[in-house]
Design an enzyme around this catalytic site. Structure first.
Site, PDB file in Angstrom:
ATOM      1  N   HIS A 775       0.864  -1.182   0.000  1.00  0.00           N
ATOM      2  CA  HIS A 775       0.000   0.000   0.000  1.00  0.00           C
ATOM      3  C   HIS A 775       0.902   1.235   0.000  1.00  0.00           C
ATOM      4  O   HIS A 775       1.623   1.486   0.962  1.00  0.00           O
ATOM      5  CB  HIS A 775      -0.908   0.011   1.228  1.00  0.00           C
ATOM      6  CG  HIS A 775      -1.900  -1.121   1.230  1.00  0.00           C
ATOM      7  ND1 HIS A 775      -2.271  -1.786   2.373  1.00  0.00           N
ATOM      8  CD2 HIS A 775      -2.584  -1.710   0.212  1.00  0.00           C
ATOM      9  CE1 HIS A 775      -3.155  -2.730   2.067  1.00  0.00           C
ATOM     10  NE2 HIS A 775      -3.344  -2.696   0.755  1.00  0.00           N
ATOM     11  N   HIS A 872       3.228  -3.386   6.994  1.00  0.00           N
ATOM     12  CA  HIS A 872       2.131  -2.464   6.700  1.00  0.00           C
ATOM     13  C   HIS A 872       2.136  -1.294   7.668  1.00  0.00           C
ATOM     14  O   HIS A 872       2.903  -1.261   8.637  1.00  0.00           O
ATOM     15  CB  HIS A 872       0.779  -3.188   6.811  1.00  0.00           C
ATOM     16  CG  HIS A 872       0.435  -4.041   5.637  1.00  0.00           C
ATOM     17  ND1 HIS A 872      -0.529  -3.706   4.714  1.00  0.00           N
ATOM     18  CD2 HIS A 872       0.948  -5.230   5.223  1.00  0.00           C
ATOM     19  CE1 HIS A 872      -0.615  -4.644   3.798  1.00  0.00           C
ATOM     20  NE2 HIS A 872       0.274  -5.587   4.073  1.00  0.00           N
ATOM     21  N   GLU A 957       1.884  -4.535  11.483  1.00  0.00           N
ATOM     22  CA  GLU A 957       1.258  -3.220  11.380  1.00  0.00           C
ATOM     23  C   GLU A 957       1.999  -2.220  12.259  1.00  0.00           C
ATOM     24  O   GLU A 957       2.208  -2.465  13.444  1.00  0.00           O
ATOM     25  CB  GLU A 957      -0.204  -3.292  11.833  1.00  0.00           C
ATOM     26  CG  GLU A 957      -1.061  -4.266  11.046  1.00  0.00           C
ATOM     27  CD  GLU A 957      -1.519  -3.682   9.730  1.00  0.00           C
ATOM     28  OE1 GLU A 957      -1.150  -2.530   9.434  1.00  0.00           O
ATOM     29  OE2 GLU A 957      -2.244  -4.382   9.000  1.00  0.00           O
TER      30      GLU A 957
END
Length: 1113
Positions: A775, A872, A957
């Site tokens: 992303h 991420h 994360e």
């Protein structure tokens, strides 16, 4: 042991609905009231589950059906039904089925002149109307007119009944057909005037609940566009604005002011964002798609819109069970599908394991040549021949690649003088060649918007970059401005970027201090919304001037306009589509959607200049999409000052005050929504006071990390390692859709010699596969990966041991095209690449297709990764944490009937998280989750776990904000902490292969804490990845939600209790006093004293009925 017969409660309910004994029924009603009042709502819900609502409704019908109803029983029965029904979500439906709705309406008609009875009927009708079809039925039978007539202008009499009528009318407006009737019958204007009257005449503030109820009623009445339009046309916004200002000036009226503000926000006229199209400015022709630019992304309401890192739950989905998404089919959880391609195709990935075939001849020859690389000259160049730079002028021609005049750097200039000369230069004409001499004044735009010469032509004499570096020097570790410039020249973007952002070119150093989360001032969102409302009320003060527009370069503010800031974003990873000057020091900013999309507005990165020092500038990013943000919980945007960088402080710093994030009045244009419900947008607003006049600054969502920065970093890393000790090889996995190489890095230790034993040990080392940046907007993932790679290439004894134990395969940027073009979530195909792992397309998702193919290859040769971790960023939570996969934990969490005791599952999937919780300050074990969700079946984590059989398959994360635990508690995370997290992950890998680690005294002294972690297991329960870790925001982000408007249980209970009180309380009511004695628990106000008759009847009934209290506790 409990008896088999009915409980005491069931006996009471059965007797109540079947008996005609007035005294007995009254006793039962009083017992039920006291019994339910003595405990919590749990008792009431138990009663509802036992058919309590139906019993009360039948008793009501029996009592009301007589020719002369006995109100001695009927009134307390209505009171009890209102209390219980308010907690029964289906009370309206039940009343419809038993045909009890219209009888209550008839009772109201008969008792309009009896305030006490009318109030009781109104409360029951209000709870019935919570069911939409019931509200519609009442509306068709004249309830609206009957109830509305009971609402009067300011008075001191029968105020409890007036409020009950207002609440009932608001509940009737749950039906849209009733709301439409309110428009045609003029109720909107009438209610607005009534609110004005009560607001004006209630000078002693004794009737705040009535004023609040009127706002509540208006909120329900304005559920249709026509109703909101009428309120605006009648001057409702101005009226509410003025009264709200008056309320906020008086202590204790905050709740009233907040309610009025919510109504203002709801009725504020909607308008589309000021863009020609919601589609991205940039489009990319897709293979086999003759019409590029169509939005292929799912809508925000689609379950697949969000990845596990950023789940957004819509308000209309809140009733959905969180566990519904968990995979409960054991067959699917254990199913391992066949490879999605023939085994013969996997041999193409053999080249990506050079360590297995390398002959290491340099070990015998003593050569110090570097490890080979097949990166095809991706990042290369003759640094004696550097790209030529223009003076940075930004005409449309220059953006298209036309040459300009090179500027010169005067070595004797200070940074302040250089920037001052920038102001002079930018105000002078640049079309002619008068500024082209080598002695021309330095234009400061040369510092931050470098022109990249496509031809790499040599220029006579030192360039501006040479002089700049000679004066100030490069001081950023693992960064080289000249190398970065060369890498950027080879980077392919859709827009053909020819400009470098100064922070990327010059580099970033972490500041020498950590920055705390900012404290949110009370009422700051309210203040900002009031400023927004004033645009509607005072349009003459709005400038509404476009100062930057990607689609219209001519709108760019010139340096000759001192009254406006200048914006720019046409550089790598930049994202700002449009800037509109609203007031002298306020700007609305609009972000560009992802390429080939109309969504995913979150990442921003742009340049701003032309500012005045010491002046507060307000920036509003008005087309954000997520329903909440860490900007509401202490996070700040980032700022980089060119002037301060040249003065030796090249830092990205958290900055900004008065930060909040809330829903606004903008919406997606109807054309692009294609008949679907238009997307609502949110505003991120923040205020910045710049330190320097005419500085050049950059603002970003998070610490930028560009593709060119990665290429620079990789080349510097390769140059830094000892090739006799470290096997470092950079290869190209594949090329992206735009033609940018996707690097794959191999890092391991070179064998001690070419002996069979040493080569065999090398070729049998387990693989660790690490990926990042699928992303593009999750730049924090790149900083974590940077820390990982630097540590693995270092001389740290732990790093040396890891290299001797494992082979690391690293793909540091899976979505290079998205990073380059400033998108937040998608690739150039308009797809979320982390949703394509099940069946990736070789043409549309090449990096995912080939990464999966490479993993298949490793699996086919018996070298499936010991660990797979995809880095991420998370925008809704704090700290750093892991998502993993566990069959048992998924079945436990879902409440599956499968006996998990018989299932065998290695617990090693938790090892890394337990180790990280001990050694990584930013890591939070309690935020980890090991659940397998159906909506995540196409993510890397689940596919690698399921198809490749990798037990330790993770998503890591990292927060954008900061930490709420450990030594970093209350601090915003920086690049230093992110890089440290990458280092910590590497350290945690030592615990997986303790028996094979090569030990030394130095290593053991560094890492003894890592090698024995099995004894003290941490207690932990997996959490749903949907779950946010934040409490509700102090101020309402939304304005459509009903939660902030609904009459609370305690308030209704208190009003009902007051209505049932003795004659002395009735006398006080006639004098206009409303007492809201809200009990802490239960239904009865603490100071309510039961009458003598009630006490006697309760004693009698308690002697008669043996109540099984344990059944209802």
């Amino acid at each position: 042991m409990a008896g088999q017969g009915p409980s005491g409660l069931e006996v009471l309910l059965s007797t109540l609905e079947n008996s005609n004994d007035i005294e007995g029924n009254l006793n039962i009603i009083n017992v039920l009231d006291e019994l339910l009042s003595a405990g919590t709502d749990r008792r009431i819900h138990y009663m509802i589950s036992k058919g309590g609502s139906e019993a009360l409704l039948r008793a009501l019908l029996n009592t009301a059906s007589t020719l002369l109803p006995n109100y001695t029983v009927l009134l307390p029965l209505l009171h009890l039904l209102a209390k219980v029904g308010h907690r029964d979500k289906k009370i309206g439906l039940k009343a419809e089925k038993l045909e009890a709705v219209l009888p209550v309406l008839n009772l109201l008609r008969k008792n309009l002149k009896n305030p006490k009875r009318a109030a009781a009927c109104l409360w029951v009708l209000a709870v019935f109307s919570s069911w939409v079809s019931t509200a519609t039925l009442l509306g068709k039978n004249g309830a609206l007119d009957i109830v509305f007539k009971l609402i009067r202008p300011h008075t001191k009499k029968h105020t409890r009944t007036i409020k009950a009528a207002i609440d009932a009318l608001a509940a009737l407006f749950n039906s849209r057909s009733n709301s439409r009737c309110a428009v045609t019958r003029g109720y909107i204007s009438a209610l607005l005037r009534l609110y004005e009257d009560w607001q004006k005449n209630d000078t002693d503030n004794r009737h705040i609940p009535i004023r609040q109820a009127l706002l509540h009623c208006l909120h329900h009445a304005t559920c249709t566009p026509s109703a909101r339009r009428i309120l605006v046309e009648d001057g409702g916004i101005a009226t509410l604005f003025q009264t709200t200002q008056a309320c906020l000036a008086i202590r204790g009226l905050d709740s009233l002011g907040t309610s009025a503000l919510q109504l203002i926000r709801k009725c504020y006229p909607k308008c589309p964002v000021p863009l020609t199209s919601d589609q991205s400015v940039y489009s990319f022709p897709l293979p086999g798609n003759p019409t590029p630019g169509l939005d292929t992304a799912p809508s925000p309401d689609d379950d697949s819109f969000e990845d596990e890192s950023d789940e957004d739950i819509k308000n209309d989905e809140l009733d959905k069970e969180e566990d519904d998404d968990l995979e409960t089919d054991l067959t699917k959880l254990r199913y391992k599908p066949e490879p999605d391609r023939p085994l013969e195709e996997l041999m193409q990935y053999e080249r990506l394991c050079p360590e297995l075939h390398h002959d290491f001849q340099e070990l015998d020859s003593g050569s110090e040549g570097e490890a080979s690389s097949d990166d095809d000259g991706l990042v290369c160049g003759d640094f004696g021949s550097r790209p030529r730079y223009n003076d940075g002028g930004r005409s449309a021609n220059q953006m298209l690649g036309h040459s300009g005049t090179p500027g010169a750097f005067h070595g004797s200039c200070t940074s302040a003088e250089s920037l001052e000369s920038f102001q002079e230069e930018t105000r002078a004409p640049s079309q002619e060649g008068g500024h082209g001499s080598a002695e021309a004044q330095l234009n400061a735009r040369d510092f931050h918007s470098q022109y990249l010469s496509n031809g790499r032509a040599r220029q006579e004499g030192p360039s501006m970059v040479d002089r700049l570096l000679e004066k100030h020097g490069a001081c950023i570790p693992h960064h080289n401005p000249q190398l970065y410039t060369t890498a950027a020249a080879n980077t392919k973007s859709i827009a053909g970027y020819s400009v470098l952002a100064f922070p990327d070119f010059w580099g970033h150093l972490p500041p020498p201090y950590r920055q705390p989360m900012t404290e949110r001032k009370e009422g700051i969102q309210r203040k900002k919304i009031f400023e927004d409302v004033q645009r509607l009320l005072q349009p003459e003060e709005v400038i509404d001037k476009v100062v930057f527009d990607l689609e219209n370069p001519s709108s760019q503010t010139s340096s000759e306009d001192p009254g406006s800031l200048r914006f720019y974003s046409q550089f790598e990873s930049g994202n700002l589509r449009k800037a509109v000057q609203v007031r002298s020091y306020e700007y609305d900013l609009l972000l560009n959607a992802d390429v080939n999309c109309s969504q995913h507005h979150q990442w921003f990165y742009f340049e701003v200049s032309g500012m005045k020092a010491g002046v507060p500038y307000r920036f509003n990013i008005v087309n954000c999409e997520k329903s909440n943000s860490q900007f509401n919980y202490g996070m700040q945007p980032l700022l980089y000052s060119v002037r301060e960088a040249l003065e030796g402080q090249p830092h990205w710093l958290r900055t900004g005050s008065e930060i909040c994030y809330y829903r606004n009045h903008f919406c997606q244009s109807s054309a692009s929504s294609r008949g679907q419900k238009a997307t609502s947008y949110y505003t991120l607003t923040f205020t910045i006071i710049f330190k320097h006049n005419e500085d050049v600054c950059y603002l970003a969502y998070h610490y930028p990390y560009t593709y060119s920065a990665l290429q620079t970093h990789l080349q510097l890393l390769q140059q830094s390692v000892d090739p006799c000790k470290v096997f470092f090889q950079k290869q190209t996995l594949c090329t992206s859709m735009a033609g940018n190489p996707c690097p794959l890095i191999t890092i391991t230790a070179c064998p001690v010699s070419r002996s069979w034993e040493h080569l065999h040990q090398l070729r049998n080392r387990p693989c660790i596969v690490l990926t990042a940046r699928v992303h593009p907007g999750e730049s924090n993932a790149s900083w974590v990966m940077k820390g990982t790679m630097e540590f693995l290439c270092s001389n740290d004894p732990v790093a040396e041991s890891l290299r001797e134990t494992y082979i690391f395969k690293i793909i540091p940027m899976l979505n290079a095209d998205g990073v380059i073009n400033g998108t937040h979530r998608c690739s150039l195909s308009g797809e979320d690449l982390n949703r394509q792992w099940l069946k990736p397309n070789a043409s549309l998702n090449p990096t995912i297709y080939h990464t999966k193919g490479f993993l298949y290859y490793l699996n086919s040769i018996g070298r499936a990764p010991l660990v797979f971790c995809d880095y991420h960023g998370h925008s809704r939570k704090k700290n750093v944490f892991l998502y993993g996969c566990s069959v048992k934990e998924t079945l436990w969490q879902s409440g599956s009937p499968i006996n998990t005791a018989t299932l065998k599952e290695e617990p090693g999937y938790r090892t890394l998280s337990k180790v990280l919780d001990r050694i990584a300050p930013a890591f939070a074990f309690n935020s980890c989750s090991f659940l397998v969700e159906k909506s995540r079946e196409s993510t890397a984590r689940v596919v690698v776990w399921r198809e490749m059989g990798v037990l330790r398959s993770y998503t890591m994360e990292s927060t954008y904000n900061g930490c709420d635990q450990g030594i970093y508690k209350g601090l915003q995370i920086g690049t230093q902490e992110l890089e440290e997290m990458g280092l910590n992950l590497c350290q945690s890998l030592m615990s997986l292969k303790k028996n094979t680690l090569v030990y030394s005294k130095k290593l053991i002294s560094h890492a003894s804490a890592l090698l024995d972690l099995d004894d003290n297991l941490l207690d932990h329960k997996s959490h749903s990845s949907f779950e946010d870790d934040e409490p509700p925001c102090a101020e309402e982000i939304e304005y459509q939600t009903e939660d902030c408007w609904e009459l609370c249980f305690q308030e209704l209970d208190a009003e009902v209790n007051a209505n049932a009180a003795n004659s002395e309380e009735e006398k006080e009511e006639d004098q206009g006093d409303i007492h809201l004695d809200i009990p802490k628990n239960g239904l009865l106000a603490p100071d309510r004293k039961p009458s003598r008759n009630q006490t006697l009847s309760q004693q009698s009934s308690l002697e008669t009925f043996n109540i099984n209290r344990s059944a209802v506790n």
